[in-house]
Design a protein around this motif. Structure first.
Motif, PDB file in Angstrom:
ATOM      1  N   ASN A  57      -4.196  -9.098  -4.212  1.00 42.68           N
ATOM      2  CA  ASN A  57      -5.573  -9.181  -3.739  1.00 42.68           C
ATOM      3  C   ASN A  57      -5.787  -8.308  -2.505  1.00 42.68           C
ATOM      4  N   GLU A  58      -4.843  -8.334  -1.577  1.00 37.86           N
ATOM      5  CA  GLU A  58      -4.977  -7.522  -0.365  1.00 37.86           C
ATOM      6  C   GLU A  58      -4.987  -6.038  -0.695  1.00 37.86           C
ATOM      7  N   VAL A  59      -4.121  -5.617  -1.606  1.00 42.15           N
ATOM      8  CA  VAL A  59      -4.073  -4.204  -1.994  1.00 42.15           C
ATOM      9  C   VAL A  59      -5.372  -3.805  -2.699  1.00 42.15           C
ATOM     10  N   CYS A  60      -5.848  -4.645  -3.599  1.00 44.21           N
ATOM     11  CA  CYS A  60      -7.076  -4.323  -4.331  1.00 44.21           C
ATOM     12  C   CYS A  60      -8.301  -4.267  -3.425  1.00 44.21           C
ATOM     13  N   ASP A  61      -8.250  -4.937  -2.287  1.00 51.46           N
ATOM     14  CA  ASP A  61      -9.352  -4.901  -1.329  1.00 51.46           C
ATOM     15  C   ASP A  61      -9.342  -3.643  -0.466  1.00 51.46           C
ATOM     16  N   ILE A 113      -7.681   2.170  -2.605  1.00 44.45           N
ATOM     17  CA  ILE A 113      -7.206   1.819  -3.943  1.00 44.45           C
ATOM     18  C   ILE A 113      -8.395   1.630  -4.880  1.00 44.45           C
ATOM     19  N   VAL A 114      -8.300   2.233  -6.058  1.00 43.84           N
ATOM     20  CA  VAL A 114      -9.250   1.924  -7.118  1.00 43.84           C
ATOM     21  C   VAL A 114      -8.462   1.222  -8.213  1.00 43.84           C
ATOM     22  N   ARG A 115      -9.054   0.194  -8.738  1.00 43.43           N
ATOM     23  CA  ARG A 115      -8.446  -0.629  -9.792  1.00 43.43           C
ATOM     24  C   ARG A 115      -9.192  -0.298 -11.073  1.00 43.43           C
ATOM     25  N   CYS A 116      -8.464   0.207 -12.069  1.00 42.67           N
ATOM     26  CA  CYS A 116      -9.093   0.594 -13.328  1.00 42.67           C
ATOM     27  C   CYS A 116      -8.133   0.282 -14.474  1.00 42.67           C
ATOM     28  N   ARG A 117      -8.513   0.624 -15.677  1.00 49.03           N
ATOM     29  CA  ARG A 117      -7.658   0.383 -16.850  1.00 49.03           C
ATOM     30  C   ARG A 117      -7.105   1.712 -17.367  1.00 49.03           C
ATOM     31  N   LEU A 118      -6.636   2.525 -16.456  1.00 45.78           N
ATOM     32  CA  LEU A 118      -6.254   3.904 -16.761  1.00 45.78           C
ATOM     33  C   LEU A 118      -5.035   4.027 -17.661  1.00 45.78           C
ATOM     34  N   LEU A 132       0.829  -1.211   0.000  1.00 43.27           N
ATOM     35  CA  LEU A 132       0.000   0.000   0.000  1.00 43.27           C
ATOM     36  C   LEU A 132       0.865   1.263   0.000  1.00 43.27           C
ATOM     37  N   ASP A 133       1.959   1.241   0.751  1.00 41.23           N
ATOM     38  CA  ASP A 133       2.888   2.379   0.754  1.00 41.23           C
ATOM     39  C   ASP A 133       3.494   2.590  -0.632  1.00 41.23           C
ATOM     40  N   PHE A 134       3.805   1.500  -1.326  1.00 36.19           N
ATOM     41  CA  PHE A 134       4.376   1.579  -2.675  1.00 36.19           C
ATOM     42  C   PHE A 134       3.387   2.275  -3.618  1.00 36.19           C
ATOM     43  N   VAL A 135       2.112   1.855  -3.567  1.00 39.50           N
ATOM     44  CA  VAL A 135       1.106   2.477  -4.425  1.00 39.50           C
ATOM     45  C   VAL A 135       0.907   3.939  -4.032  1.00 39.50           C
ATOM     46  N   LYS A 136       0.830   4.220  -2.732  1.00 38.72           N
ATOM     47  CA  LYS A 136       0.639   5.599  -2.284  1.00 38.72           C
ATOM     48  C   LYS A 136       1.803   6.480  -2.728  1.00 38.72           C
ATOM     49  N   HIS A 137       3.023   5.983  -2.566  1.00 40.40           N
ATOM     50  CA  HIS A 137       4.203   6.749  -2.960  1.00 40.40           C
ATOM     51  C   HIS A 137       4.155   7.126  -4.438  1.00 40.40           C
ATOM     52  N   HIS A 138       3.822   6.172  -5.281  1.00 39.03           N
ATOM     53  CA  HIS A 138       3.796   6.428  -6.729  1.00 39.03           C
ATOM     54  C   HIS A 138       2.487   7.061  -7.179  1.00 39.03           C
ATOM     55  N   ASP A 150      -2.775   3.022 -20.470  1.00 37.35           N
ATOM     56  CA  ASP A 150      -2.708   2.216 -21.699  1.00 37.35           C
ATOM     57  C   ASP A 150      -3.690   1.048 -21.701  1.00 37.35           C
ATOM     58  N   GLY A 151      -4.811   1.184 -21.001  1.00 33.06           N
ATOM     59  CA  GLY A 151      -5.807   0.123 -20.953  1.00 33.06           C
ATOM     60  C   GLY A 151      -5.418  -1.048 -20.065  1.00 33.06           C
ATOM     61  N   LYS A 152      -4.300  -0.911 -19.348  1.00 32.42           N
ATOM     62  CA  LYS A 152      -3.816  -1.978 -18.470  1.00 32.42           C
ATOM     63  C   LYS A 152      -4.337  -1.753 -17.058  1.00 32.42           C
ATOM     64  N   ILE A 153      -4.495  -2.845 -16.308  1.00 34.76           N
ATOM     65  CA  ILE A 153      -4.984  -2.723 -14.937  1.00 34.76           C
ATOM     66  C   ILE A 153      -4.018  -1.846 -14.144  1.00 34.76           C
ATOM     67  N   THR A 154      -4.564  -0.746 -13.638  1.00 34.24           N
ATOM     68  CA  THR A 154      -3.806   0.266 -12.912  1.00 34.24           C
ATOM     69  C   THR A 154      -4.412   0.432 -11.526  1.00 34.24           C
ATOM     70  N   LEU A 155      -3.556   0.448 -10.522  1.00 35.76           N
ATOM     71  CA  LEU A 155      -3.994   0.670  -9.150  1.00 35.76           C
ATOM     72  C   LEU A 155      -3.732   2.134  -8.818  1.00 35.76           C
ATOM     73  N   VAL A 156      -4.776   2.860  -8.481  1.00 31.58           N
ATOM     74  CA  VAL A 156      -4.659   4.294  -8.215  1.00 31.58           C
ATOM     75  C   VAL A 156      -4.988   4.544  -6.750  1.00 31.58           C
ATOM     76  N   HIS A 157      -4.060   5.201  -6.056  1.00 30.88           N
ATOM     77  CA  HIS A 157      -4.262   5.513  -4.647  1.00 30.88           C
ATOM     78  C   HIS A 157      -5.218   6.684  -4.490  1.00 30.88           C
ATOM     79  N   ARG A 158      -5.934   6.672  -3.407  1.00 31.78           N
ATOM     80  CA  ARG A 158      -6.924   7.702  -3.066  1.00 31.78           C
ATOM     81  C   ARG A 158      -6.376   9.127  -3.200  1.00 31.78           C
TER      82      ARG A 158
END
Length: 162
Positions: free
Chosen positions: A62-66, A70-75, A15-21, A77-85
């Motif tokens: 799975n834990e991060v996506c839950d 985190i929102v999981r979208c295809r942002l 989660l910290d990795f996603v938040k950082h980026h 290049d149409g690839k699954i992207t995890l976007v932090h709040r």
């Protein structure tokens, strides 16, 4: 050590990795970091399922996506992207610059038979009132800066028309 080179070993670190980026690819390769590769601690050749850390990658993804952060979208290049709040207000501000389908939240459900089913929640149905309010308080320039590599030439063209 560089945060991009340190293997991610726990849900908190993921989660910290996603938040950082702000936004990362779930497992694909692209111009933004991949969470699967961060968990593996190295570039992945082929499918991450075959990687020695495949089970750990599966569990942490799975834990991060839950996470409600985190929102999981295809942002990207149409690839699954995890976007932090922290980037959601910027996404809302710049929504007209993106294909609405790419902003839809993608959820993976596990059925009673063990199969996986993908469902989507259209944008902006997944966006809360507080995120809409926060989007009103930031400028287009600030939103573009926050979104960085997620912004495309499409955005620049649409901004030229405003």
């Amino acid at each position: 050590m560089d945060r991009n080179l340190m293997p991610v070993k726990s849900k908190e670190e993921a989660l910290d990795f996603v938040k950082h980026h702000g936004a990362v690819l779930e497992s694909a390769k692209g111009a933004i970091p991949s969470l699967a590769e961060a968990i593996a601690g190295e570039p992945i050749r082929g499918s991450w399922w075959g990687h020695p850390k495949g089970n750990q990658i599966y569990m942490l993804l799975n834990e991060v996506c839950d996470s409600p952060d985190i929102v999981r979208c295809r942002l990207h290049d149409g690839k699954i992207t995890l976007v932090h709040r922290r980037l959601w207000p910027a996404l809302v501000k710049m929504a007209s610059a993106f294909d609405a389908v790419r902003l839809s939240a993608v959820r993976e459900e596990h059925t009673a038979t063990g199969a996986h089913r993908m469902t989507t929640v259209k944008f902006p149905d997944w966006v809360s009132d507080d995120v809409h309010a926060a989007a009103k308080s930031i400028s287009v320039g600030e939103a573009e800066k926050q979104l960085g590599p997620l912004m495309t030439r499409t955005v620049r063209k649409s901004e030229a028309r405003r």
